[in-house]
Design a protein around this motif. Sequence first.
Motif, PDB file in Angstrom:
ATOM      1  N   LEU A   5       1.066  -1.019  -0.039  1.00  0.00           N
ATOM      2  CA  LEU A   5       0.356   0.188  -0.210  1.00  0.00           C
ATOM      3  C   LEU A   5       0.699   1.346  -0.025  1.00  0.00           C
ATOM      4  N   MET A   6       1.656   1.321   0.896  1.00  0.00           N
ATOM      5  CA  MET A   6       2.632   2.717   0.668  1.00  0.00           C
ATOM      6  C   MET A   6       3.338   2.602  -0.183  1.00  0.00           C
ATOM      7  N   ALA A   7       3.799   1.266  -1.484  1.00  0.00           N
ATOM      8  CA  ALA A   7       4.678   1.727  -2.582  1.00  0.00           C
ATOM      9  C   ALA A   7       3.908   2.357  -3.373  1.00  0.00           C
ATOM     10  N   ILE A   8       2.411   1.739  -3.224  1.00  0.00           N
ATOM     11  CA  ILE A   8       1.921   2.524  -4.526  1.00  0.00           C
ATOM     12  C   ILE A   8       1.064   3.432  -4.822  1.00  0.00           C
ATOM     13  N   GLY A   9       1.235   4.460  -3.097  1.00  0.00           N
ATOM     14  CA  GLY A   9       1.525   5.485  -2.949  1.00  0.00           C
ATOM     15  C   GLY A   9       0.244   5.828  -1.380  1.00  0.00           C
ATOM     16  N   MET A  10       0.057   5.101  -0.775  1.00  0.00           N
ATOM     17  CA  MET A  10      -1.083   5.324   0.315  1.00  0.00           C
ATOM     18  C   MET A  10      -0.082   5.757   1.794  1.00  0.00           C
ATOM     19  N   ASN A  11      -0.455   7.132   1.986  1.00  0.00           N
ATOM     20  CA  ASN A  11       1.055   7.758   2.822  1.00  0.00           C
ATOM     21  C   ASN A  11       0.723   7.107   4.176  1.00  0.00           C
TER      22      ASN A  11
END
Lengths: 231, 405
Positions: B299-305
């Motif tokens: 999730l963080m990799a695809i841009g979830m802050n």
Amino acid sequence: MNTIIELHNLSKVYNPKTIPVYAVNGVDLQIEEGEFTALVGPSGSGKTTLLNLIGGLDYPSGGEVKIEGVDITKMNENKLIDFRLKNIGFVFQAYNLIPVLTARENVEFVMLMQKKPKIERDKLVADLLTEVGLSDKRDSRPSELSGGQQQRVAVARALASKPRFILADEPTANLDSKSATNLLEIMAKLNKEDHMTFLFSTHDQRVIDKARRIVTLVDGKVISDTKNQPH
Amino acid sequence: MMLLKIAWRNIWRNKMRSIVVLSSVAIGLFAGMFMIAFFQGLMKQEVDNAIETQLSHIQVHNPVFPEDKEVGALIENGSGLLEKFKQDPAVKAASGRVITTGMISCASTAAGVEIHGIVVSDEKNISSVTVDLTEGSYFSRGGKNEIVIGKKLAGKLAVQLHSKIVLTIQTKSGDLTAGSFRVAGLFRSRNSSFDETTVFTKQDDLAQLLGTGKEIHEIALLLKDGKQADPIAASYKKQYPSLLVQTWSEIEPEMAMLTGLMDQMMYIIIGIILLALMFGIINTMLMAVLERQREFGMLMAIGMNKVRVFFMVLLESFMLTCIGLPAGILLTIVFVRYFASRGIDLSAFSEALSQLGFSSIVYPELQQSMFLPITLMTALSAILSAIYPALKALQFKPAVAIHKI
Ligand SMILES: Nc1ncnc2c1ncn2[C@@H]1O[C@H](COP(=O)(O)OP(=O)(O)OP(=O)(O)O)[C@@H](O)[C@H]1O
Ligand SMILES: [Mg+2]
């Protein structure tokens, strides 16, 4: 042609204090817009590490990663997350999708994070799922999809954020050869028709054959960089 | 929002774990509330009991009377004052008492007692002793020199109903005198030490022995609204500066203190319950987060802050809390209602409790006002305990998380 990715003397050393592993060792590389590049090399040659560095998932030990002229190695973690959301699409080997969301919701998720309006989201989600051939599976959860279908949803999801390029680390490693070929054909089509830039690592000769440029890595170094005529 | 959807569905991913969290919230709340209801019921019963037995809400004395219970320490114009109190709209009932200490003796033994000379018709309105009779009656036969004593005292003296006993007391003028009384009734209040040390006679009989005439030592007042005891007592104090006006809590400070002590104990117990609840939630949520390490990395990799990741984890706990709390409230209401009418039988510990003056059947009672603070405290502990697991989720490095296969 525009240069999208520019690597200068990039290196990554693991365990620098104990037994240093030079996973990426002085790589210089440029990726132009619209390229369809395979990153190949034996296991442990540094493919994943290199892709992580390009994608801003990890910080290098030295050198630069410039995305359209911006050095992302200087960004802090929060900025990087935001940068990834806006500029980079990811397809991993596995665990790409949020298990509790349907195919449609998984694709929509990145657009929600980008705060895109609903009309735009609905249209693009429908288009993308059609493009990867899964419009009939839009309401299925990942657990109800085959490995190949999951990877196709992941490609649709990667495209949904309208990224500048897509990084895929062994996207076909868990797939049978038919699904692998199918996935690659979809990626190649997107590259050809929409000029989406792809950089993917792989071991699979049939996948390598589909690439138009092949960069070979050994012990963290680029040992060859050749054009290829896909067949 | 999508985060809500994800959080909601994540809850049902591991049903068992969610049910554990949910029910610990519900049970935590229930346990806390029920504890409060129990202690509040117990304390209220204890206080009510003391007030009904003898204490009343307010007592009026000659300022020197409480110290030595001296016969001469009478209330000036006591009977007039008693009539005035009876007219007061805030007063439900009033009773005047002649009180002295003396000795009660029968053929074999003797014991020190406090003798209350009462007017039957007044005392009936104010004291439950008048109805807590196990044998005989409360002066209903109208004979002279009758006495009502505690069953416990009767046992100690080995006397029975209709037995003759002798009261030895000091008169107003300082002489010793004795009167012969017949046991007309045996009472049994919830307070065994009271039963052992207090006896009742009719006021006229005692006054005749003491030589106090129409005068009285004590006026006990039962108020229409017991909660108003303090302000009403304060106004009487102003009105009658020469008299000693005391509320029940001033007369029995130990009991008021005990109430306070119970409150503190209650909060400590609630604190312990909530602490246990927090550890339970931290543990389960931490497991839930660690299990999904790869997912958070993705999730963080695809841009979830990080803010979103943090809230997603928090939301899961929050939702579980939101289901758990009403369940706990429902549980509390059902149980407190049930036991409020049936009572919780503590007869196993009854003897010890009865010695302390507690009743053996407790009727839990929950004040409406306690619902909100306890619910909020439980909610807060549940949310607080999700913070650590949520922070943990933020520490996952996307690259590392993805590597793990
Ligand atoms: N987190 C890490 N800590 C220490 N060493 C690591 C770490 N990640 C990778 N390495 C090492 O760095 C080198 C490159 O690893 P990397 O995963 O990039 O190779 P790869 O080309 O992707 O291999 P494969 O084809 O098996 O996926 C390997 O020697 C590996 O052992
Ligand atoms: Mg790899």
